[in-house]
Design a protein around this motif. Sequence first.
Motif, PDB file in Angstrom:
ATOM      1  N   ARG A 204      -0.345  68.410  -6.294  1.00 49.01           N
ATOM      2  CA  ARG A 204      -1.107  68.223  -7.540  1.00 49.01           C
ATOM      3  C   ARG A 204      -1.245  69.520  -8.314  1.00 49.01           C
ATOM      4  O   ARG A 204      -1.486  69.507  -9.519  1.00 49.01           O
ATOM      5  CB  ARG A 204      -2.482  67.637  -7.248  1.00 49.01           C
ATOM      6  CG  ARG A 204      -3.374  68.486  -6.390  1.00 49.01           C
ATOM      7  CD  ARG A 204      -4.670  67.758  -6.052  1.00 49.01           C
ATOM      8  NE  ARG A 204      -5.531  68.527  -5.178  1.00 49.01           N
ATOM      9  CZ  ARG A 204      -6.389  69.460  -5.594  1.00 49.01           C
ATOM     10  NH1 ARG A 204      -6.472  69.742  -6.877  1.00 49.01           N
ATOM     11  NH2 ARG A 204      -7.133  70.118  -4.726  1.00 49.01           N
ATOM     12  N   SER A 205      -1.051  70.659  -7.627  1.00 51.44           N
ATOM     13  CA  SER A 205      -1.177  71.954  -8.303  1.00 51.44           C
ATOM     14  C   SER A 205       0.122  72.764  -8.263  1.00 51.44           C
ATOM     15  O   SER A 205       0.081  73.977  -8.402  1.00 51.44           O
ATOM     16  CB  SER A 205      -2.314  72.767  -7.682  1.00 51.44           C
ATOM     17  OG  SER A 205      -2.058  73.012  -6.310  1.00 51.44           O
ATOM     18  N   ALA A 206       1.273  72.099  -8.079  1.00 51.94           N
ATOM     19  CA  ALA A 206       2.527  72.862  -7.982  1.00 51.94           C
ATOM     20  C   ALA A 206       3.736  72.069  -8.465  1.00 51.94           C
ATOM     21  O   ALA A 206       3.950  70.926  -8.064  1.00 51.94           O
ATOM     22  CB  ALA A 206       2.762  73.306  -6.534  1.00 51.94           C
ATOM     23  N   LEU A 207       4.503  72.724  -9.333  1.00 48.29           N
ATOM     24  CA  LEU A 207       5.814  72.247  -9.768  1.00 48.29           C
ATOM     25  C   LEU A 207       6.833  73.288  -9.330  1.00 48.29           C
ATOM     26  O   LEU A 207       6.556  74.487  -9.385  1.00 48.29           O
ATOM     27  CB  LEU A 207       5.874  72.109 -11.298  1.00 48.29           C
ATOM     28  CG  LEU A 207       5.460  70.788 -11.945  1.00 48.29           C
ATOM     29  CD1 LEU A 207       5.189  71.024 -13.425  1.00 48.29           C
ATOM     30  CD2 LEU A 207       6.554  69.754 -11.782  1.00 48.29           C
ATOM     31  N   VAL A 208       8.012  72.849  -8.898  1.00 43.56           N
ATOM     32  CA  VAL A 208       9.027  73.779  -8.415  1.00 43.56           C
ATOM     33  C   VAL A 208      10.383  73.419  -9.026  1.00 43.56           C
ATOM     34  O   VAL A 208      10.705  72.231  -9.165  1.00 43.56           O
ATOM     35  CB  VAL A 208       9.138  73.738  -6.871  1.00 43.56           C
ATOM     36  CG1 VAL A 208      10.180  74.730  -6.373  1.00 43.56           C
ATOM     37  CG2 VAL A 208       7.783  74.037  -6.228  1.00 43.56           C
ATOM     38  N   ARG A 209      11.147  74.450  -9.401  1.00 44.38           N
ATOM     39  CA  ARG A 209      12.518  74.197  -9.845  1.00 44.38           C
ATOM     40  C   ARG A 209      13.322  73.701  -8.650  1.00 44.38           C
ATOM     41  O   ARG A 209      13.266  74.283  -7.583  1.00 44.38           O
ATOM     42  CB  ARG A 209      13.149  75.462 -10.430  1.00 44.38           C
ATOM     43  CG  ARG A 209      14.355  75.176 -11.317  1.00 44.38           C
ATOM     44  CD  ARG A 209      14.942  76.434 -11.930  1.00 44.38           C
ATOM     45  NE  ARG A 209      15.622  77.221 -10.916  1.00 44.38           N
ATOM     46  CZ  ARG A 209      15.291  78.463 -10.582  1.00 44.38           C
ATOM     47  NH1 ARG A 209      14.283  79.058 -11.181  1.00 44.38           N
ATOM     48  NH2 ARG A 209      15.952  79.111  -9.654  1.00 44.38           N
ATOM     49  N   ARG A 210      14.043  72.622  -8.817  1.00 46.66           N
ATOM     50  CA  ARG A 210      14.717  71.977  -7.696  1.00 46.66           C
ATOM     51  C   ARG A 210      15.643  72.930  -6.937  1.00 46.66           C
ATOM     52  O   ARG A 210      15.668  72.941  -5.703  1.00 46.66           O
ATOM     53  CB  ARG A 210      15.510  70.753  -8.180  1.00 46.66           C
ATOM     54  CG  ARG A 210      14.617  69.568  -8.553  1.00 46.66           C
ATOM     55  CD  ARG A 210      15.418  68.426  -9.136  1.00 46.66           C
ATOM     56  NE  ARG A 210      14.559  67.293  -9.451  1.00 46.66           N
ATOM     57  CZ  ARG A 210      14.287  66.287  -8.618  1.00 46.66           C
ATOM     58  NH1 ARG A 210      14.818  66.287  -7.405  1.00 46.66           N
ATOM     59  NH2 ARG A 210      13.496  65.295  -8.983  1.00 46.66           N
ATOM     60  N   ASP A 211      16.420  73.735  -7.661  1.00 42.08           N
ATOM     61  CA  ASP A 211      17.358  74.608  -6.958  1.00 42.08           C
ATOM     62  C   ASP A 211      16.685  75.848  -6.384  1.00 42.08           C
ATOM     63  O   ASP A 211      17.341  76.694  -5.780  1.00 42.08           O
ATOM     64  CB  ASP A 211      18.541  74.999  -7.846  1.00 42.08           C
ATOM     65  CG  ASP A 211      18.136  75.796  -9.081  1.00 42.08           C
ATOM     66  OD1 ASP A 211      16.954  76.181  -9.195  1.00 42.08           O
ATOM     67  OD2 ASP A 211      18.999  76.035  -9.932  1.00 42.08           O
ATOM     68  N   PHE A 212      15.348  75.942  -6.543  1.00 42.58           N
ATOM     69  CA  PHE A 212      14.591  77.030  -5.919  1.00 42.58           C
ATOM     70  C   PHE A 212      14.097  76.617  -4.530  1.00 42.58           C
ATOM     71  O   PHE A 212      13.583  77.423  -3.790  1.00 42.58           O
ATOM     72  CB  PHE A 212      13.412  77.423  -6.811  1.00 42.58           C
ATOM     73  CG  PHE A 212      12.779  78.740  -6.471  1.00 42.58           C
ATOM     74  CD1 PHE A 212      13.499  79.926  -6.518  1.00 42.58           C
ATOM     75  CD2 PHE A 212      11.433  78.798  -6.098  1.00 42.58           C
ATOM     76  CE1 PHE A 212      12.907  81.140  -6.190  1.00 42.58           C
ATOM     77  CE2 PHE A 212      10.837  80.014  -5.784  1.00 42.58           C
ATOM     78  CZ  PHE A 212      11.581  81.181  -5.832  1.00 42.58           C
TER      79      PHE A 212
END
Length: 250
Positions: A204-212
Amino acid sequence: MTDLKIVIADDEPLAAERLERLLKKIDDVELVGTAEDGEEAVALSEEKRPDLLLLDVAMPGMDGIEVARALSKGKNSPAVIFVTAFDRFAVAAFEVAAVDYLMKPVDAKRLAVAIDRARDHIVSHAEADHDVAEKDDEDSPWLTEFWASDLSGLVRIAADDIDRVSAERDYMRLHVGERSWLIHYSMTKLEEGLDPSKFVRLHRSALVRRDFVAGFSRNASGRWVARLQDGTEQAVGRLYADRVREMAGR
């Protein structure tokens, strides 16, 4: 690129004169006019069609933000660099897509950097307009850039450069390599605006770039944890466990 045509708009004569002196030391620029208030800035810009407007924020009548908004409604509107004694207008400057935000008294080197940034902005937008004219059906509906404030003014951050996003109360922290910046966004708005083929929400408090994301493992409680390319870990929220299976093709 030909000489960059510039208009200065500032109700303080000494501040305008300082900008004129600094511009004379920069190659390939041409000062085509100086305005003393907002209304004059709009009229002069419509007459001279400058590439760039060095615009004070606090002016009598129309302020600089209103001038930028008014000019943005027309075709071929100039790029804008705000020049002000106040830092409280940074968010408003972001909203009107200013190229840079300089604090008075303006430093010669910072002005030169801002001018270079404006050149890049103008060239890239000219190329983008050309591409749009030829490939209008390929416009991206996703957020491609953000503006964040720091000690030097405003920083433009490309969405594709963001490694991850973490929530800090009413702000989102954009992590790019070893640096990070705060912006005033909601996590839901970011999740909806960023390309889902490139970014995934894992908490709920985190988005990540997929290739990261380097991989996933389970912790002692059996919960998924994402291993990131920089060696850190990001817990996967219970409501987002399906994202793990989706990314792993299971």
